[in-house]
Scaffold this active site. Structure first.
Site, PDB file in Angstrom:
ATOM      1  N   SER A 285       0.761  -1.252   0.050  1.00 16.47           N
ATOM      2  CA  SER A 285       0.090  -0.328  -0.152  1.00 16.47           C
ATOM      3  C   SER A 285       0.793   1.423   0.011  1.00 16.47           C
ATOM      4  O   SER A 285       0.320   2.267  -0.557  1.00 16.47           O
ATOM      5  CB  SER A 285      -0.888  -0.123   1.182  1.00 16.47           C
ATOM      6  N   CYS A 286       1.890   1.086   0.885  1.00 23.10           N
ATOM      7  CA  CYS A 286       2.455   2.416   1.250  1.00 23.10           C
ATOM      8  C   CYS A 286       4.074   2.295   1.008  1.00 23.10           C
ATOM      9  O   CYS A 286       4.718   1.131   1.277  1.00 23.10           O
ATOM     10  CB  CYS A 286       2.201   2.957   2.469  1.00 23.10           C
TER      11      CYS A 286
ATOM     12  N   ASN B 135       3.739   8.159   6.007  1.00 20.13           N
ATOM     13  CA  ASN B 135       3.365   7.923   4.791  1.00 20.13           C
ATOM     14  C   ASN B 135       2.335   8.955   4.052  1.00 20.13           C
ATOM     15  O   ASN B 135       2.044   9.958   4.648  1.00 20.13           O
ATOM     16  CB  ASN B 135       2.877   6.666   4.338  1.00 20.13           C
ATOM     17  N   LEU B 136       1.879   8.614   3.012  1.00 21.86           N
ATOM     18  CA  LEU B 136       0.686   9.307   2.359  1.00 21.86           C
ATOM     19  C   LEU B 136      -0.757   9.605   3.100  1.00 21.86           C
ATOM     20  O   LEU B 136      -1.093  10.712   3.278  1.00 21.86           O
ATOM     21  CB  LEU B 136      -0.143   8.595   1.096  1.00 21.86           C
ATOM     22  N   CYS B 137      -0.845   8.988   4.194  1.00 23.90           N
ATOM     23  CA  CYS B 137      -2.068   8.855   4.956  1.00 23.90           C
ATOM     24  C   CYS B 137      -1.573   8.913   6.419  1.00 23.90           C
ATOM     25  O   CYS B 137      -2.460   8.762   7.273  1.00 23.90           O
ATOM     26  CB  CYS B 137      -3.278   7.738   4.708  1.00 23.90           C
TER      27      CYS B 137
ATOM     28  N   GLU C 188      -0.480   7.047   8.808  1.00 20.04           N
ATOM     29  CA  GLU C 188      -0.454   6.154   9.817  1.00 20.04           C
ATOM     30  C   GLU C 188       0.668   5.065   9.836  1.00 20.04           C
ATOM     31  O   GLU C 188       1.155   4.503  10.757  1.00 20.04           O
ATOM     32  CB  GLU C 188      -1.576   5.111   9.537  1.00 20.04           C
TER      33      GLU C 188
ATOM     34  N   GLY D 210       0.690   4.485  -2.485  1.00 22.88           N
ATOM     35  CA  GLY D 210       0.603   5.730  -1.964  1.00 22.88           C
ATOM     36  C   GLY D 210       2.121   6.064  -1.446  1.00 22.88           C
ATOM     37  O   GLY D 210       2.885   5.155  -0.691  1.00 22.88           O
TER      38      GLY D 210
ATOM     39  N   THR E  69     -12.144   2.830   0.700  1.00 21.41           N
ATOM     40  CA  THR E  69     -12.865   2.053  -0.234  1.00 21.41           C
ATOM     41  C   THR E  69     -13.057   0.843   0.306  1.00 21.41           C
ATOM     42  O   THR E  69     -14.199   0.373   0.055  1.00 21.41           O
ATOM     43  CB  THR E  69     -11.819   2.102  -1.255  1.00 21.41           C
ATOM     44  N   ILE E  70     -12.201   0.236   0.874  1.00 20.64           N
ATOM     45  CA  ILE E  70     -12.343  -1.044   1.529  1.00 20.64           C
ATOM     46  C   ILE E  70     -13.836  -1.139   2.423  1.00 20.64           C
ATOM     47  O   ILE E  70     -14.447  -2.320   2.746  1.00 20.64           O
ATOM     48  CB  ILE E  70     -11.405  -1.979   1.914  1.00 20.64           C
TER      49      ILE E  70
ATOM     50  N   THR F 250      -9.271   3.312   5.201  1.00 21.78           N
ATOM     51  CA  THR F 250     -10.097   2.286   4.592  1.00 21.78           C
ATOM     52  C   THR F 250     -11.293   2.892   3.929  1.00 21.78           C
ATOM     53  O   THR F 250     -12.425   2.223   3.792  1.00 21.78           O
ATOM     54  CB  THR F 250     -10.441   1.438   5.707  1.00 21.78           C
TER      55      THR F 250
END
Length: 914
Positions: A333-334, A547-549, A551, A362, A736-737, A734
């Site tokens: 993901s990251c 990272n992008l988000c 976390e 990301g 989208t999921i 989360t």
């Protein structure tokens, strides 16, 4: 060959589906069976079957007669006859024959029905012959849904029909009509999803309607077709596909809501020439197989992974869902990277960003090492322009990328420490005014803030900006070591020993930071020292950014691009009848951690630096979603002590079982390479690092430290056996999921009780079904209440007829005190080894309150925050609201724009991580 007649053996009456009765006719069953065998054997209707096939048919008919002769009733439901035949065919392995038989029977039934309808003179059926078929689809999709008005839907559909309309166009109209009713009745959410499901079945299977049989007989063909089209990994053909097809659960598709299945159809299901070749259950099994490729017992693992995914107990991140089992399994993901102070490395990282973004990663970039504007360039003896021109290129690279063929947008976040001399220009990157050559409208920005800066703001002290080319070690230091060295550089600057520096009041820089945050949503506020001091893998490594988000918190350097693999537990599924099913939680976490660890070895790495880092440290990020929905189910207001205690309890158990799962994997597969260089090797757990942070900061962290599990035993086991993964927990957005699984995203409070969700699949109205159910119990759910909800932008606080206890339960994000969200996050953070994507909601325009909110987050020991969302331009579209109905306006309502709309607050950036 045996022949016999009905009269000699059985005399029964058959009850058809429409209630009519007809004599039992064995010859018709025999004809249907023979037609099915001939169809599969590619025989002409007049050609004879083989003696073996004839004998099988006669034997089946004898068994049928023998079975039904035993029944006392003289009436036989037609379903029992067909079930008997289908079961007999499938027991002998004649799956294709079963399919052909059912298709033959259903087609003849439909022809007879349509003929009768036309003879009766049904005008709409005559004009639109497919209307019967659509209504059959609707009837099937409405099963077990008690509040669907099929007649009203049909009438509305007929209004939309026109001469020349195709079946597919009419079907799409029916789906949209059903979706338009969701705001009035949540059951239409499931109906619209099931209508989409029939579209998927039509693309994958044709017109055959028996989903269970079709899944079993078509799965192997799906894998073969995907491999031949070079969409799937040929290694999938090495699985026992017959066995895997036998465990598929197509009935689980009934759990999808409209938006979730719409997203899955538009962006996740594999297609060839725009035609889907996989159903949702094929999709989940394909993902599971892709994650089980290296397992010793790969079928067993695939089945376990499939059940965990398809039951919505856990969901892997979007890149994993996109790419598992494909020829390019980029499942992570990251990606986090650090940019070094050289032209070659600057453009290498920009190039790496493009490669990583291509495969849906990301990206987080740390730019603190790059020299500031005005620094001398040794090679040319000129002066640098600083980081801003390069960040413009980074922004445009993200825009130019087309990740996953347009399935999502390229996204990146750039981090800068707040002592960097370019920080003031950095804060203005997202402004809508000024020189556009120094603006990055599509890129996210975040400040990497040391504790010393926060202390200086508190005391209204002086803050000094430096050029990193002259203070190269500052970025590597944290806590007390950073403070000491920073003060040394300040003294050097006062003595004129540094060529570039600037002093200003720390509060002025903080105020500018928050002003830009309020105006543009950036920069995000992230804290350097908690992220480093509380890292259990920190001994010889430095975390330079997130990272992008926000976390993921992992070490980076020029040789290693940090990688993280994400997935989230669906908390709603972990509770039954109001109680946590702890064994299910443990089992789900063990499966999830195993899947996440498998990603590391299976993954396609776009760069060697990413591969080197991930194989050495093996970090994974297990998160959660559905916390708000869980509170609704348990009738617990988010703004309550019970919610805080629940968040604490859940996160402790998640941490405990995640660490236990990784420890068990280490026994079987070995420790991660850098285990001995981590705090894990000393048995130090995330909770223990709170005291480390307090010691480094010089002030206590006011947070509850109670525990309920046997942590001491776990410490000793980790010391003895090690861990498979350097990091284990991170709560991602989360977006989208959570929509795919039909729950509320991440740890977020509900944005509104009625809103429009916007993403790459379109715009869709969503309503809070729990609120609707509670209002129905009080006989308060009607058209007037819907109008009121729209007028109040999804809030119920000003609607006088609603009881106060419901108003407390259904407070929206902007109505919940931000201190509750921060406290809830702090309760989780004490257990989490990485971070949380924590959104904060601003219902005020007071700068002091905004500052206090972020200081509270810092004092509570949070490592990062994410978006600060304001109420601006967040109202429901009033196009369907009757503004002339003044009589229904509740007391206290305020005038609002009739043309505005309310979004869910989710941005495209969220779905890059999840």
């Amino acid at each position: 060959m045996t022949h016999f007649t009905i009269e000699k053996t059985i005399c029964k009456t058959v009850i058809k589906r429409n209630g009519m009765t007809v004599p039992f006719d064995l010859k018709r069953i025999e004809n249907a069976l023979k037609a099915a065998f001939k169809g599969v054997r590619n025989l002409h209707s007049k050609e004879d079957l083989s003696l073996e096939d004839e004998n099988f048919i006669q034997g089946l008919l004898e068994d049928l007669l023998r079975d039904f002769q035993k029944k006392e009733s003289s009436f036989l439901p037609v379903e029992e006859i067909q079930d008997f035949i289908e079961k007999s065919l499938m027991q002998k392995g004649f799956f294709d024959i079963a399919k052909s038989y059912i298709l033959y029977r259903e087609e003849h039934s439909k022809r007879r029905y349509l003929k009768n309808r036309l003879e009766e003179g049904a005008q709409e059926d005559h004009l639109y012959p497919f209307l019967f078929q659509l209504m059959e689809h609707l009837k099937e999709a409405s099963k077990n849904l008690k509040l669907i008005d099929e007649a009203a839907l049909k009438n509305e559909l007929i209004k939309q029909l026109y001469p020349g309309i195709s079946f597919l166009e009419a079907k799409q109209a029916l789906i949209l009509i059903a979706a338009s009713q969701i705001e009035k009745e949540p059951e239409y959410d499931f109906l619209a999803a099931r209508l989409i499901l029939s579209n998927i079945d039509a693309e994958v299977f044709g017109k055959f309607d028996n989903r269970e049989i079709n899944h079993k007989i078509s799965f192997k063909n799906f894998i073969r077709k995907g491999v031949e089209a070079e969409r799937l990994d040929p290694k999938l053909m090495e699985f026992d596909l017959s066995y895997l097809s036998s465990v598929l659960k197509p009935e689980r598709d009934e759990s999808f809501k409209f938006l979730g299945l719409k997203i899955l159809y538009d962006r996740y299901l594999i297609h060839i020439d725009e035609k889907r070749i996989e159903t949702p259950q094929f999709f989940f099994m394909r993902v599971a197989m892709g994650l089980a490729l290296h397992e010793k017992e790969k079928e067993k693992a695939a089945v376990a992974f499939y059940h965990t995914l398809s039951s919505f107990e856990y969901m892997a991140s979007t890149p994993t869902l996109f790419n598992s089992g494909t020829l390019h399994p980029q499942l992570s993901s990251c990606y986090l990277s650090t940019v070094s102070d050289s032209l070659d490395h600057i453009f290498k990282v920009i190039g790496d960003n493009a490669k990583l973004s291509k495969w849906a990663g990301g990206i987080g970039n740390d730019w603190t090492n790059v020299r500031a504007s005005g620094a001398r360039i040794k090679g040319t003896n000129g002066l640098t322009q600083g980081i801003i021109p390069f960040l413009k290129i980074v922004n445009d690279t993200a825009v130019a990328g087309n990740p996953q063929g347009g399935k999502r947008k390229g996204s990146i976040c750039v981090y800068l420490e707040v002592w960097h001399l370019d920080i003031e220009d950095f804060l203005e990157l997202r402004k809508n005014t000024g020189d556009d050559r120094r603006r990055t409208h599509d890129m996210n920005t975040a400040c990497w803030i040391p504790d010393l800066f926060m202390k200086r703001v508190q005391e209204n002290g002086i803050w000094t900006l430096f050029n990193p080319v002259e203070t190269k070690d500052l970025h590597e230091l944290t806590g007390k070591a950073f403070e000491s060295r920073y003060q040394e550089y300040e003294e050097k600057a006062k003595r004129g020993e540094l060529k570039q520096s600037k002093t200003l009041f720390a509060f002025d820089l903080w105020r500018k930071m928050l002003s830009q945050l309020f105006e543009t949503g950036h920069p995000w506020i992230t804290f350097k020292d908690p992220s480093n001091v509380r890292s259990v893998s920190r001994i010889k490594q430095v975390i330079r950014s997130s990272n992008l988000c926000t976390e993921i918190l992992l070490p980076t350097n020029e040789e290693e691009t940090a990688v993280c693999n994400l997935g989230s537990i669906n908390l709603v599924k972990m509770f039954k009848d109001g109680s946590l099913e702890e064994e299910l939680l443990k089992k789900t976490i063990y499966n999830a951690v195993r899947m996440l660890d498998n990603v590391i070895d299976i993954n396609f790495y776009p760069t060697k630096e990413a591969k080197r880092s991930n194989l050495r440290h093996r970090p994974v990020g297990l998160g959660s979603m559905g916390f708000q929905e869980l509170l609704f189910q348990l009738k617990i207001p988010y703004e309550s002590e019970k919610a805080l205690e629940l968040a604490d309890e859940i996160q402790e158990k998640m941490a405990y079982y995640a660490i236990s799962a990784s420890m068990e994997l280490a026994k079987d597969r070995g420790r991660f390479e850098s285990f001995e260089d981590s705090l894990w090797s000393y048995g130090i757990m995330p909770l223990d690092t709170l005291d480390d942070l307090a010691n480094e900061r010089g002030e206590p962290i006011q947070i509850n430290r109670k525990t309920s599990l046997d942590w001491e035993s776990l410490r000793q086991e980790v010391i003895l056996h090690g861990l498979r993964n350097s990091q284990l927990q991170a709560i991602a957005p989360t977006a989208t999921i959570a929509q795919i699984t039909g729950t509320t995203q991440s740890i977020e409070p509900l944005y509104s009780n009625l809103f429009v969700k916007s993403n790459l699949s379109g715009e869709f109205c969503t309503i809070n079904p729990y609120l609707v159910a509670d209002l129905k119990k009080l006989n308060l759910w009607d058209e007037e209440m819907i109008e009121n909800l729209k007028y109040q932008d999804g809030s119920i606080q000003e609607i006088e007829s609603i009881p106060i206890e419901l108003k407390a339960l259904y407070k929206t994000a902007f109505e919940i005190d931000s201190s509750i969200l921060i406290e809830c996050a702090a309760r989780r953070q004490k257990w989490i080894d990485m971070g949380q994507s924590l959104n904060l909601y601003i219902s005020f325009s007071d700068g002091r309150k905004l500052s206090d909110m972020y200081f509270e987050a810092w004092k509570k020991g949070l490592k990062t925050t994410y978006y600060a969302r304001s109420r601006s331009a967040t109202q429901i579209e009033k196009s369907s609201y009757n503004i002339n109905k003044k009589a229904i306006q509740p007391k206290g309502m305020k005038s609002k724009s009739a043309s505005s709309r309310l979004s869910c607050g989710l941005t495209s950036n969220c779905e890059t991580c999840e």
